[in-house]
Motif scaffolding. Sequence first.
Motif, short mmCIF file in Angstrom:
data_model
loop_
_atom_site.label_atom_id
_atom_site.label_comp_id
_atom_site.label_asym_id
_atom_site.label_seq_id
_atom_site.Cartn_x
_atom_site.Cartn_y
_atom_site.Cartn_z
N SER A 236 -59.38 46.22 -14.35
CA SER A 236 -60.89 45.54 -15.07
C SER A 236 -61.17 46.42 -15.98
N GLY A 237 -61.09 46.97 -16.49
CA GLY A 237 -61.39 47.80 -17.47
C GLY A 237 -62.74 48.87 -17.81
N ALA A 238 -62.74 49.07 -15.58
CA ALA A 238 -63.83 50.25 -15.37
C ALA A 238 -63.95 51.57 -16.20
N LEU A 239 -61.96 52.24 -16.42
CA LEU A 239 -62.22 53.21 -16.81
C LEU A 239 -62.00 53.14 -18.67
N ILE A 240 -61.33 52.32 -19.28
CA ILE A 240 -60.59 51.97 -20.47
C ILE A 240 -61.30 50.70 -20.56
N PRO A 241 -62.22 50.12 -21.19
CA PRO A 241 -62.77 48.38 -22.07
C PRO A 241 -61.16 48.46 -23.01
N LEU A 242 -61.28 46.67 -22.55
CA LEU A 242 -60.11 46.31 -22.69
C LEU A 242 -60.25 46.33 -24.85
N TRP A 243 -61.52 46.69 -25.47
CA TRP A 243 -61.50 47.42 -26.59
C TRP A 243 -60.08 48.10 -26.85
N PHE A 244 -60.36 48.79 -26.31
CA PHE A 244 -58.78 50.09 -27.06
C PHE A 244 -57.77 49.71 -26.38
N MET A 245 -57.77 49.07 -25.74
CA MET A 245 -56.37 49.44 -25.35
C MET A 245 -55.61 48.06 -26.67
N PRO A 246 -53.82 48.54 -26.55
CA PRO A 246 -52.65 48.20 -27.46
C PRO A 246 -53.61 46.29 -26.98
N SER A 247 -53.23 46.28 -28.27
CA SER A 247 -52.97 44.22 -28.22
C SER A 247 -52.38 43.54 -27.32
N TRP A 248 -51.36 44.18 -27.32
CA TRP A 248 -49.83 42.75 -26.11
C TRP A 248 -50.50 43.60 -24.48
N LEU A 249 -51.57 44.80 -23.81
CA LEU A 249 -51.66 45.18 -22.47
C LEU A 249 -52.98 44.61 -22.40
N ALA A 250 -54.22 44.16 -23.80
CA ALA A 250 -54.86 43.69 -23.41
C ALA A 250 -54.98 42.35 -23.02
N ASP A 251 -54.26 41.75 -23.89
CA ASP A 251 -53.86 40.25 -23.28
C ASP A 251 -53.11 40.15 -21.94
N ILE A 252 -52.36 40.63 -21.47
CA ILE A 252 -52.09 40.84 -19.98
C ILE A 252 -52.26 40.93 -19.57
N LEU A 253 -53.23 41.82 -19.56
CA LEU A 253 -54.82 42.06 -18.14
C LEU A 253 -55.57 41.06 -18.70
N ARG A 254 -55.65 40.09 -19.63
CA ARG A 254 -56.51 39.21 -19.92
C ARG A 254 -55.84 37.86 -19.01
N TRP A 255 -54.86 37.97 -18.72
CA TRP A 255 -54.27 36.47 -17.69
C TRP A 255 -54.32 37.58 -15.73
N LEU A 256 -54.96 38.66 -15.60
CA LEU A 256 -55.20 39.00 -14.52
C LEU A 256 -56.94 38.48 -13.79
N PRO A 257 -57.33 38.94 -12.45
CA PRO A 257 -58.11 38.41 -12.18
C PRO A 257 -59.70 39.37 -12.30
N PHE A 258 -58.59 41.21 -12.36
CA PHE A 258 -59.46 41.97 -13.12
C PHE A 258 -60.48 42.01 -13.39
N GLN A 259 -59.78 41.44 -15.00
CA GLN A 259 -60.87 41.48 -16.19
C GLN A 259 -62.30 40.49 -15.48
N ALA A 260 -62.19 39.97 -14.95
CA ALA A 260 -63.46 39.25 -14.42
C ALA A 260 -64.04 39.96 -13.81
N GLN A 261 -63.39 40.95 -13.44
CA GLN A 261 -64.76 41.68 -12.07
C GLN A 261 -65.67 42.55 -13.31
N THR A 262 -65.08 43.23 -14.05
CA THR A 262 -65.91 44.36 -14.66
C THR A 262 -66.30 44.00 -16.15
#
Length: 312
Positions: A236-262
Amino acid sequence: MTSPPPTGSGHPGDHVDPGDHVDPGDHVDTGDHLDTGDRFAHLPAPGRPHLSGLRGLVRVGARSVLVYRGDLLLGIASMLVQVTLVMIVWDTVYGDADQVSGVSRNQMISYAILAACFQTIVMPWNFSSIPQRIRQGQIGVDLIRPHGLIATTLARNAGTMLARLPIGAAGVIWALLLGAVLPPPNVGYLLAWLCSTALAVTIALLLNLTVSMVAFWTMEIGGPMMVYRIGSAFFSGALIPLWFMPSWLADILRWLPFQAQTFTPLSIYSGKLAGIDLAVAIGVQASWIVIVIAVLRLVWSRALLRVVVQGG
């Protein structure tokens, strides 16, 4: 109407027509168990509860937390310590830099503190009453309640979240006193953040309930619940925001519902989303609610077949 059988003549193989007259002394065997696939077919659909009594269930959930005042006070104290540590850690991470990946020091500290407070509210240790009800053998009673198990559990879980608001609020107030949290850029962002946060809480409630239904398949749920809690905090990005994650990982997480949570509501609060991107982000949150509801109904239909109510 057929003639009633003589008293005492009934035995397990006899069929009794609902229209027949049965004397009080007659014995009618209902079978060794009730197959929930047939017996609970009359239950209301999860989306059609009787709304009149749900407020009482919300109060029940809230009281289950507020009754333990010592735990509540300890939670507030722990939240204050966590906020302080989060501020120190991210200030140290930035060091002499004012910005990292286009995110300022103050934006990041605000994001991390608000994420910690939000997670404390929406992810309590016992985020669903279903596992406990199953272990106690009370799930059969819950299934025949007029509100239905889904609505009842959601109401109780919502009450639990409301009761934990003082913990999160204490953390935010402490951060404001320390000057660690910035306000939203303007009133428009504040309103958008409130709307997005309401959607995020709904997603968290639905996800928590869906995952808790693993208790219908296994009595030992400590491991799955721990994996879910840790995974939810990371994805969800509660520990580390998607801004600081590798682009490939951030792209995957954007397809999951958790990022919409936090991540989504806090990105709005930080002013990192604007215009069409902001509107799309809120639309994605609403879409995830519809998707998670569909998944919940599917899991619920399968879980219901696992229930066998013993009788006789």
